[in-house]
Design a protein around this motif. Structure first.
Motif, PDB file in Angstrom:
ATOM      1  N   GLU A  65       1.399  -1.460  -0.162  1.00  0.00           N
ATOM      2  CA  GLU A  65       0.124  -0.075   0.037  1.00  0.00           C
ATOM      3  C   GLU A  65       0.611   1.385  -0.008  1.00  0.00           C
ATOM      4  N   ALA A  66       2.161   0.927  -0.523  1.00  0.00           N
ATOM      5  CA  ALA A  66       2.746   2.365  -0.858  1.00  0.00           C
ATOM      6  C   ALA A  66       2.661   2.721  -2.039  1.00  0.00           C
ATOM      7  N   GLN A  67       2.459   4.491  -2.557  1.00  0.00           N
ATOM      8  CA  GLN A  67       2.596   5.010  -3.780  1.00  0.00           C
ATOM      9  C   GLN A  67       3.295   4.342  -4.773  1.00  0.00           C
ATOM     10  N   ALA A  68       3.363   4.099  -6.002  1.00  0.00           N
ATOM     11  CA  ALA A  68       3.997   2.745  -6.998  1.00  0.00           C
ATOM     12  C   ALA A  68       4.488   4.097  -7.456  1.00  0.00           C
ATOM     13  N   ILE A  69       5.509   4.024  -8.656  1.00  0.00           N
ATOM     14  CA  ILE A  69       5.795   4.958  -9.317  1.00  0.00           C
ATOM     15  C   ILE A  69       5.387   4.401 -11.080  1.00  0.00           C
ATOM     16  N   ALA A  70       4.676   5.302 -11.528  1.00  0.00           N
ATOM     17  CA  ALA A  70       4.257   4.634 -13.137  1.00  0.00           C
ATOM     18  C   ALA A  70       5.534   5.180 -14.204  1.00  0.00           C
ATOM     19  N   PRO A  71       5.884   3.569 -14.146  1.00  0.00           N
ATOM     20  CA  PRO A  71       7.006   3.952 -15.869  1.00  0.00           C
ATOM     21  C   PRO A  71       6.934   4.532 -16.850  1.00  0.00           C
ATOM     22  N   ARG A  72       7.500   5.141 -17.470  1.00  0.00           N
ATOM     23  CA  ARG A  72       7.369   5.412 -18.722  1.00  0.00           C
ATOM     24  C   ARG A  72       8.339   5.238 -20.137  1.00  0.00           C
ATOM     25  N   PRO A  73       7.749   4.447 -20.576  1.00  0.00           N
ATOM     26  CA  PRO A  73       8.553   3.896 -21.984  1.00  0.00           C
ATOM     27  C   PRO A  73       9.972   4.243 -22.163  1.00  0.00           C
ATOM     28  N   GLN A  74       9.835   5.940 -21.721  1.00  0.00           N
ATOM     29  CA  GLN A  74      11.762   6.426 -21.705  1.00  0.00           C
ATOM     30  C   GLN A  74      12.038   6.301 -20.783  1.00  0.00           C
ATOM     31  N   LEU A  75      12.017   5.560 -19.302  1.00  0.00           N
ATOM     32  CA  LEU A  75      12.857   5.092 -18.495  1.00  0.00           C
ATOM     33  C   LEU A  75      13.072   3.708 -18.466  1.00  0.00           C
ATOM     34  N   VAL A  76      12.066   2.892 -19.219  1.00  0.00           N
ATOM     35  CA  VAL A  76      12.153   1.625 -19.526  1.00  0.00           C
ATOM     36  C   VAL A  76      13.136   1.445 -20.197  1.00  0.00           C
ATOM     37  N   ALA A  77      13.516   1.896 -21.696  1.00  0.00           N
ATOM     38  CA  ALA A  77      14.514   1.873 -22.728  1.00  0.00           C
ATOM     39  C   ALA A  77      15.437   2.016 -21.793  1.00  0.00           C
ATOM     40  N   LEU A  78      15.491   3.749 -20.986  1.00  0.00           N
ATOM     41  CA  LEU A  78      16.888   4.028 -20.279  1.00  0.00           C
ATOM     42  C   LEU A  78      17.150   2.621 -19.629  1.00  0.00           C
ATOM     43  N   LEU A  79      16.672   1.824 -18.565  1.00  0.00           N
ATOM     44  CA  LEU A  79      17.260   0.752 -17.736  1.00  0.00           C
ATOM     45  C   LEU A  79      17.638   0.145 -18.444  1.00  0.00           C
ATOM     46  N   PHE A  80      16.681  -0.616 -19.576  1.00  0.00           N
ATOM     47  CA  PHE A  80      17.067  -0.934 -20.449  1.00  0.00           C
ATOM     48  C   PHE A  80      18.423  -1.448 -21.103  1.00  0.00           C
ATOM     49  N   SER A  81      18.478  -0.055 -21.841  1.00  0.00           N
ATOM     50  CA  SER A  81      19.943  -0.066 -22.337  1.00  0.00           C
ATOM     51  C   SER A  81      21.077   0.104 -21.472  1.00  0.00           C
ATOM     52  N   LEU A  82      20.776   0.778 -20.356  1.00  0.00           N
ATOM     53  CA  LEU A  82      21.845   0.631 -19.110  1.00  0.00           C
ATOM     54  C   LEU A  82      22.511  -0.964 -18.492  1.00  0.00           C
ATOM     55  N   GLY A  83      21.123  -1.491 -18.569  1.00  0.00           N
ATOM     56  CA  GLY A  83      21.531  -2.821 -17.872  1.00  0.00           C
ATOM     57  C   GLY A  83      22.327  -4.211 -19.168  1.00  0.00           C
ATOM     58  N   VAL A  84      21.830  -3.683 -20.092  1.00  0.00           N
ATOM     59  CA  VAL A  84      23.100  -4.175 -20.985  1.00  0.00           C
ATOM     60  C   VAL A  84      24.470  -3.466 -21.374  1.00  0.00           C
ATOM     61  N   MET A  85      24.615  -2.335 -20.982  1.00  0.00           N
ATOM     62  CA  MET A  85      25.923  -1.623 -21.027  1.00  0.00           C
ATOM     63  C   MET A  85      26.591  -1.981 -19.571  1.00  0.00           C
ATOM     64  N   LEU A  86      25.778  -1.838 -18.718  1.00  0.00           N
ATOM     65  CA  LEU A  86      26.642  -2.297 -17.152  1.00  0.00           C
ATOM     66  C   LEU A  86      27.444  -3.858 -17.645  1.00  0.00           C
ATOM     67  N   TYR A  87      26.426  -5.152 -17.881  1.00  0.00           N
ATOM     68  CA  TYR A  87      26.824  -6.355 -18.556  1.00  0.00           C
ATOM     69  C   TYR A  87      27.823  -6.369 -18.566  1.00  0.00           C
ATOM     70  N   GLY A  88      27.709  -5.763 -19.936  1.00  0.00           N
ATOM     71  CA  GLY A  88      29.070  -5.497 -21.427  1.00  0.00           C
ATOM     72  C   GLY A  88      30.577  -5.230 -20.489  1.00  0.00           C
ATOM     73  N   LEU A  89      30.184  -4.566 -19.382  1.00  0.00           N
ATOM     74  CA  LEU A  89      30.983  -3.663 -18.676  1.00  0.00           C
ATOM     75  C   LEU A  89      31.825  -5.201 -17.988  1.00  0.00           C
ATOM     76  N   LEU A  90      30.921  -5.573 -17.147  1.00  0.00           N
ATOM     77  CA  LEU A  90      31.815  -6.598 -16.831  1.00  0.00           C
ATOM     78  C   LEU A  90      32.184  -7.779 -16.490  1.00  0.00           C
ATOM     79  N   ALA A  91      31.517  -7.579 -18.026  1.00  0.00           N
ATOM     80  CA  ALA A  91      32.000  -9.061 -18.394  1.00  0.00           C
ATOM     81  C   ALA A  91      33.173  -8.827 -19.262  1.00  0.00           C
ATOM     82  N   THR A  92      33.630  -7.542 -19.497  1.00  0.00           N
ATOM     83  CA  THR A  92      34.419  -7.182 -19.951  1.00  0.00           C
ATOM     84  C   THR A  92      36.221  -7.013 -18.878  1.00  0.00           C
TER      85      THR A  92
END
Length: 353
Positions: free
Chosen positions: A106-133
């Motif tokens: 019952e806490a107020q949730a955040i409504a994720p926008r498409p721009q935020l989802v795309a940003l977080l997805f891209s950031l996750g891909v890049m960070l994983y690639g950095l970890l692998a490197t």
């Protein structure tokens, strides 16, 4: 990655980096979703820390399963990209789960926008690639360091084998000369021949005690030389004089066993042995800062051509110095004023150091 997480400092550093990344992601959430900074950070930071653990171990095992030297670049690239895309979806999924948990309590949730989802997805891909490197770089660094360590160990084993080989050349050479002396005395003075045989036996019995040691103190070396000169005095009698000037500071210094014995043997054989009236063998040693200087000097016949300094004994000493100290040790031979002198300079080593 596991090597980083095996130490407390490594874990703290890793989590600190991801905490900063989570704070940055929280700032992006606040900007894109018009949320307060506190609510945005509570949304982004916990999920980012969970993602850091999952992505870190995933990147480690992915790199371990596809080593650089055993897989083609295409396989490694495809595997890394596939895992990175999955990691991007996983981070978005974690954020969604965390957001759903907030709604469940019952806490107020955040409504994720498409721009935020795309940003977080891209950031996750890049960070994983950095970890692998980073995992690949760490693996190559460790492999290079292990290879260097193996090379150093092989060089050390080779050097020790060379030192043992050179050490084994001394006893036969010395024994050959001593037996010749005993043979010469047998017919003219059997009593002195027996005495020399007994002293020779005592000398080798004591030298066996230092056989297993890599290095001995100068004090022990001088004591062994004293036993050798006692053997030679049986042969030469009053013709052989001995003078020693060894500084107390030089006595604890270490050097290879029986390094000086061939020099003293040459001084007696090639120096005093060629003088009908005899002569003196002088042994000097002193410590000068980080260097130990030892010299063996003997009287010579002025009518005898200068010695070239390339006999078996001197060659052996040079090679042992080279094997033990490399360019840090020097051997220098001089002949002037009817005296032949061999001077050694080597770095100071003690049992304490």
């Amino acid at each position: 990655m596991q090597r980083v997480l095996t130490s407390r400092s490594g874990v703290l550093l890793y989590l600190t980096v991801w905490l900063l990344l989570g704070l940055g992601a929280g700032g992006a959430v606040a900007a894109l979703c018009d949320e307060t900074m506190l609510r945005a950070q509570l949304f982004a930071v916990p999920a980012s820390l969970l993602f850091s653990v999952a992505a870190g171990f995933s990147a480690y095992y992915m790199c371990k399963a596809n080593p650089l030297r055993e897989r083609s670049p295409a396989v490694i690239l495809v595997s890394t990209l596939t895992a990175a895309v999955c990691a991007g979806f996983f981070w978005v999924f974690l954020l969604g789960v965390w957001n759903g948990a907030a709604e469940a309590f019952e806490a107020q949730a955040i409504a994720p926008r498409p721009q935020l989802v795309a940003l977080l997805f891209s950031l996750g891909v890049m960070l994983y690639g950095l970890l692998a490197t980073l995992n690949y770089l760490l693996a190559e660094f460790l492999r290079a360091r292990q290879a260097e360590q193996r090379e150093l160990e092989s060089k050390l084993l080779a050097r020790n084998a060379e030192l043992r080989m050179l050490r084994t050349q001394i006893d036969p050479h010395f024994l050959f000369n001593s037996l010749n002396s005993i043979s010469a005395l047998t017919s003219i003075d059997p009593k002195r021949a027996r005495d020399m045989t007994q002293r020779l036996s005592d000398f080798f019995r004591q030298s066996l005690g230092i056989e297993a040691q890599g290095k001995i103190t100068l004090e022990e070396e001088v004591r062994l030389i004293g036993h050798f000169l006692a053997i030679e005095k049986v042969r030469f009698g009053a013709r052989l004089g001995v003078e020693q000037e060894v500084d107390d500071a030089a006595l604890p210094c270490l050097l290879p066993p029986m390094l000086l014995q061939p020099l003293v043997e040459n001084a007696v054989k090639h120096g005093i042995g060629g003088l009908p009236e005899g002569g003196v063998v002088r042994i000097e040693a002193r410590r000068e800062g980080s260097l130990l200087t030892v010299s063996v000097e003997n009287d010579t016949d002025p009518d005898t051509p200068p010695r070239k300094g390339n006999g078996i004994g001197l060659v052996n000493v040079r090679e042992r110095l080279q094997a033990a100290y490399g360019h840090l040790a020097k051997l220098h031979c001089t002949q002037e004023n009817n005296k032949y002198r061999v001077a050694l300079t080597l770095p100071v080593e003690t049992k304490e150091s």
